[in-house]
Design a protein around this motif. Structure first.
Motif, PDB file in Angstrom:
ATOM      1  N   TYR A 119     -20.703  29.294 -24.447  1.00  0.00           N
ATOM      2  CA  TYR A 119     -19.850  30.478 -24.580  1.00  0.00           C
ATOM      3  C   TYR A 119     -20.197  31.502 -23.486  1.00  0.00           C
ATOM      4  O   TYR A 119     -19.316  32.017 -22.793  1.00  0.00           O
ATOM      5  N   ASP A 120     -21.497  31.763 -23.336  1.00  0.00           N
ATOM      6  CA  ASP A 120     -21.932  32.720 -22.310  1.00  0.00           C
ATOM      7  C   ASP A 120     -21.548  32.225 -20.919  1.00  0.00           C
ATOM      8  O   ASP A 120     -21.094  33.004 -20.068  1.00  0.00           O
ATOM      9  N   GLU A 121     -21.729  30.948 -20.689  1.00  0.00           N
ATOM     10  CA  GLU A 121     -21.406  30.396 -19.377  1.00  0.00           C
ATOM     11  C   GLU A 121     -19.908  30.532 -19.085  1.00  0.00           C
ATOM     12  O   GLU A 121     -19.511  30.885 -17.971  1.00  0.00           O
ATOM     13  N   GLY A 122     -19.096  30.285 -20.114  1.00  0.00           N
ATOM     14  CA  GLY A 122     -17.652  30.419 -19.931  1.00  0.00           C
ATOM     15  C   GLY A 122     -17.262  31.849 -19.619  1.00  0.00           C
ATOM     16  O   GLY A 122     -16.421  32.104 -18.745  1.00  0.00           O
ATOM     17  N   ARG A 123     -17.889  32.776 -20.328  1.00  0.00           N
ATOM     18  CA  ARG A 123     -17.534  34.180 -20.098  1.00  0.00           C
ATOM     19  C   ARG A 123     -17.890  34.624 -18.678  1.00  0.00           C
ATOM     20  O   ARG A 123     -17.107  35.298 -18.014  1.00  0.00           O
ATOM     21  N   VAL A 124     -19.085  34.279 -18.246  1.00  0.00           N
ATOM     22  CA  VAL A 124     -19.510  34.761 -16.916  1.00  0.00           C
ATOM     23  C   VAL A 124     -18.687  34.074 -15.818  1.00  0.00           C
ATOM     24  O   VAL A 124     -18.350  34.693 -14.788  1.00  0.00           O
TER      25      VAL A 124
ATOM     26  N   ALA B 286     -28.739  38.070 -24.144  1.00  0.00           N
ATOM     27  CA  ALA B 286     -29.810  37.288 -23.514  1.00  0.00           C
ATOM     28  C   ALA B 286     -29.630  37.175 -21.995  1.00  0.00           C
ATOM     29  O   ALA B 286     -30.591  36.896 -21.278  1.00  0.00           O
ATOM     30  N   GLN B 287     -28.390  37.334 -21.511  1.00  0.00           N
ATOM     31  CA  GLN B 287     -28.128  37.236 -20.067  1.00  0.00           C
ATOM     32  C   GLN B 287     -28.807  35.989 -19.479  1.00  0.00           C
ATOM     33  O   GLN B 287     -29.648  36.106 -18.581  1.00  0.00           O
ATOM     34  N   PRO B 288     -28.434  34.826 -19.999  1.00  0.00           N
ATOM     35  CA  PRO B 288     -29.195  33.613 -19.650  1.00  0.00           C
ATOM     36  C   PRO B 288     -28.929  33.084 -18.247  1.00  0.00           C
ATOM     37  O   PRO B 288     -29.505  32.096 -17.838  1.00  0.00           O
TER      38      PRO B 288
ATOM     39  N   ARG C 299     -22.856  40.294 -13.674  1.00  0.00           N
ATOM     40  CA  ARG C 299     -24.099  40.750 -14.319  1.00  0.00           C
ATOM     41  C   ARG C 299     -23.817  41.503 -15.608  1.00  0.00           C
ATOM     42  O   ARG C 299     -24.607  41.484 -16.545  1.00  0.00           O
ATOM     43  N   TRP C 300     -22.667  42.172 -15.672  1.00  0.00           N
ATOM     44  CA  TRP C 300     -22.342  42.997 -16.832  1.00  0.00           C
ATOM     45  C   TRP C 300     -21.593  42.232 -17.926  1.00  0.00           C
ATOM     46  O   TRP C 300     -21.134  42.818 -18.910  1.00  0.00           O
ATOM     47  N   THR C 301     -21.476  40.938 -17.761  1.00  0.00           N
ATOM     48  CA  THR C 301     -20.840  40.126 -18.800  1.00  0.00           C
ATOM     49  C   THR C 301     -21.668  40.197 -20.084  1.00  0.00           C
ATOM     50  O   THR C 301     -22.904  40.167 -20.034  1.00  0.00           O
ATOM     51  N   GLY C 302     -20.997  40.268 -21.202  1.00  0.00           N
ATOM     52  CA  GLY C 302     -21.719  40.228 -22.477  1.00  0.00           C
ATOM     53  C   GLY C 302     -22.182  38.810 -22.778  1.00  0.00           C
ATOM     54  O   GLY C 302     -21.546  37.837 -22.381  1.00  0.00           O
ATOM     55  N   SER C 303     -23.307  38.710 -23.483  1.00  0.00           N
ATOM     56  CA  SER C 303     -23.822  37.384 -23.838  1.00  0.00           C
ATOM     57  C   SER C 303     -24.443  37.437 -25.229  1.00  0.00           C
ATOM     58  O   SER C 303     -24.761  38.518 -25.727  1.00  0.00           O
ATOM     59  N   SER C 304     -24.612  36.286 -25.815  1.00  0.00           N
ATOM     60  CA  SER C 304     -25.182  36.211 -27.153  1.00  0.00           C
ATOM     61  C   SER C 304     -26.556  36.893 -27.179  1.00  0.00           C
ATOM     62  O   SER C 304     -27.427  36.561 -26.359  1.00  0.00           O
TER      63      SER C 304
ATOM     64  N   ALA D 206     -23.290  29.108  -7.693  1.00  0.00           N
ATOM     65  CA  ALA D 206     -23.739  28.152  -8.711  1.00  0.00           C
ATOM     66  C   ALA D 206     -24.343  28.936  -9.872  1.00  0.00           C
ATOM     67  O   ALA D 206     -25.056  29.925  -9.665  1.00  0.00           O
ATOM     68  N   ILE D 207     -24.031  28.497 -11.066  1.00  0.00           N
ATOM     69  CA  ILE D 207     -24.532  29.202 -12.247  1.00  0.00           C
ATOM     70  C   ILE D 207     -25.645  28.380 -12.876  1.00  0.00           C
ATOM     71  O   ILE D 207     -25.456  27.211 -13.207  1.00  0.00           O
ATOM     72  N   VAL D 208     -26.791  29.022 -12.987  1.00  0.00           N
ATOM     73  CA  VAL D 208     -27.971  28.385 -13.562  1.00  0.00           C
ATOM     74  C   VAL D 208     -28.247  29.063 -14.893  1.00  0.00           C
ATOM     75  O   VAL D 208     -28.119  30.290 -15.008  1.00  0.00           O
ATOM     76  N   LEU D 209     -28.589  28.278 -15.893  1.00  0.00           N
ATOM     77  CA  LEU D 209     -28.789  28.855 -17.228  1.00  0.00           C
ATOM     78  C   LEU D 209     -30.222  28.633 -17.703  1.00  0.00           C
ATOM     79  O   LEU D 209     -30.726  27.504 -17.654  1.00  0.00           O
ATOM     80  N   GLU D 210     -30.854  29.713 -18.156  1.00  0.00           N
ATOM     81  CA  GLU D 210     -32.192  29.587 -18.742  1.00  0.00           C
ATOM     82  C   GLU D 210     -32.093  28.987 -20.120  1.00  0.00           C
ATOM     83  O   GLU D 210     -32.989  28.303 -20.586  1.00  0.00           O
ATOM     84  N   VAL D 211     -30.996  29.336 -20.806  1.00  0.00           N
ATOM     85  CA  VAL D 211     -30.747  28.820 -22.153  1.00  0.00           C
ATOM     86  C   VAL D 211     -29.332  28.277 -22.141  1.00  0.00           C
ATOM     87  O   VAL D 211     -28.413  28.946 -21.666  1.00  0.00           O
ATOM     88  N   GLU D 212     -29.154  27.071 -22.654  1.00  0.00           N
ATOM     89  CA  GLU D 212     -27.812  26.463 -22.700  1.00  0.00           C
ATOM     90  C   GLU D 212     -26.952  27.245 -23.678  1.00  0.00           C
ATOM     91  O   GLU D 212     -27.296  27.345 -24.858  1.00  0.00           O
TER      92      GLU D 212
END
Ligand SMILES: Cc1cc2nc3c(=O)[nH]c(=O)nc-3n(C[C@H](O)[C@H](O)[C@H](O)COP(=O)(O)O)c2cc1C
Length: 177
Positions: A89-94, A45-47, A37-42, A80-86
């Protein structure tokens, strides 16, 4: 080079595809989700949304999507990782946080990629994810049984040497002294 001790747990992170039957306790899952949850994102946005999957039947269905991920059926749990916004980079980090956190707690993790768009749609149906959201993968977590790759034709382990990867000041230039 021998890494400084503080970095060694991160260096140990490796794709685990074979797990013991030992269940992953809820508090471990909770800690990993809290870390993620605390991963940084663009733009912060915490998508991401996370689906914790323990049901063996669901895991078996996901595993059947493509030959490269059949091993996931033997894992005790996946996120499973679900993304609100594709946002790759964020997906890789989390994802890396989940893998690293699991390793540091004595567990192991492995990425199972759903595959092509049709396989992704099938995975989303299995997981109850609507078409408006993206889902590419499930990160499996459990106690490692082996670091071996059960698949007949997996990629080799190991990494290219630093000398092949690093330049100084200009691409391709080696260090003067
Ligand atoms: C985007 C991505 C997709 C991946 N998909 C799969 C997959 O579907 N099945 C699998 O067994 N491993 C998958 N992997 C794991 C890679 O094969 C693994 O990270 C790589 O071989 C390095 O493994 P190592 O760190 O244990 O050496 C994936 C990794 C990434 C980053």
């Amino acid at each position: 080079m021998r890494l400084p001790a503080a970095l060694r747990p991160i260096r140990r992170v490796s794709q685990i595809r074979m797990y013991t039957d030992e269940p992953v306790p809820d508090e471990v899952v909770r800690a990993l989700l809290e870390l993620a949850r605390w991963t940084g994102s663009s733009r912060n946005a915490q998508p991401w949304r996370f689906i914790v999957v323990r049901d063996p039947q669901t895991l078996r269905k996901l595993a059947a999507l493509r030959p490269n991920i059949t091993w996931l059926a033997e894992a005790p749990l996946g996120v499973a990782i679900v993304l609100e916004v594709e946002h790759a980079y964020d997906e890789g980090r989390v994802t890396e946080r989940l893998l690293t956190g699991a390793t540091m707690l004595g567990y192991g993790g492995g990425v199972a990629w759903f595959g092509d768009p049709e396989q992704e749609r099938a995975a989303k149906r299995i997981l109850g994810v609507p078409d408006t959201l993206a889902a590419h993968q499930i990160v499996m977590i459990g106690r490692p049984r082996s670091r071996d790759d059960p698949r007949p034709t997996g990629p080799r382990r190991g990494r290219r040497p630093l000398e092949e990867l690093v330049s100084y000041e200009r691409l391709g230039a080696t260090k003067g002294r």
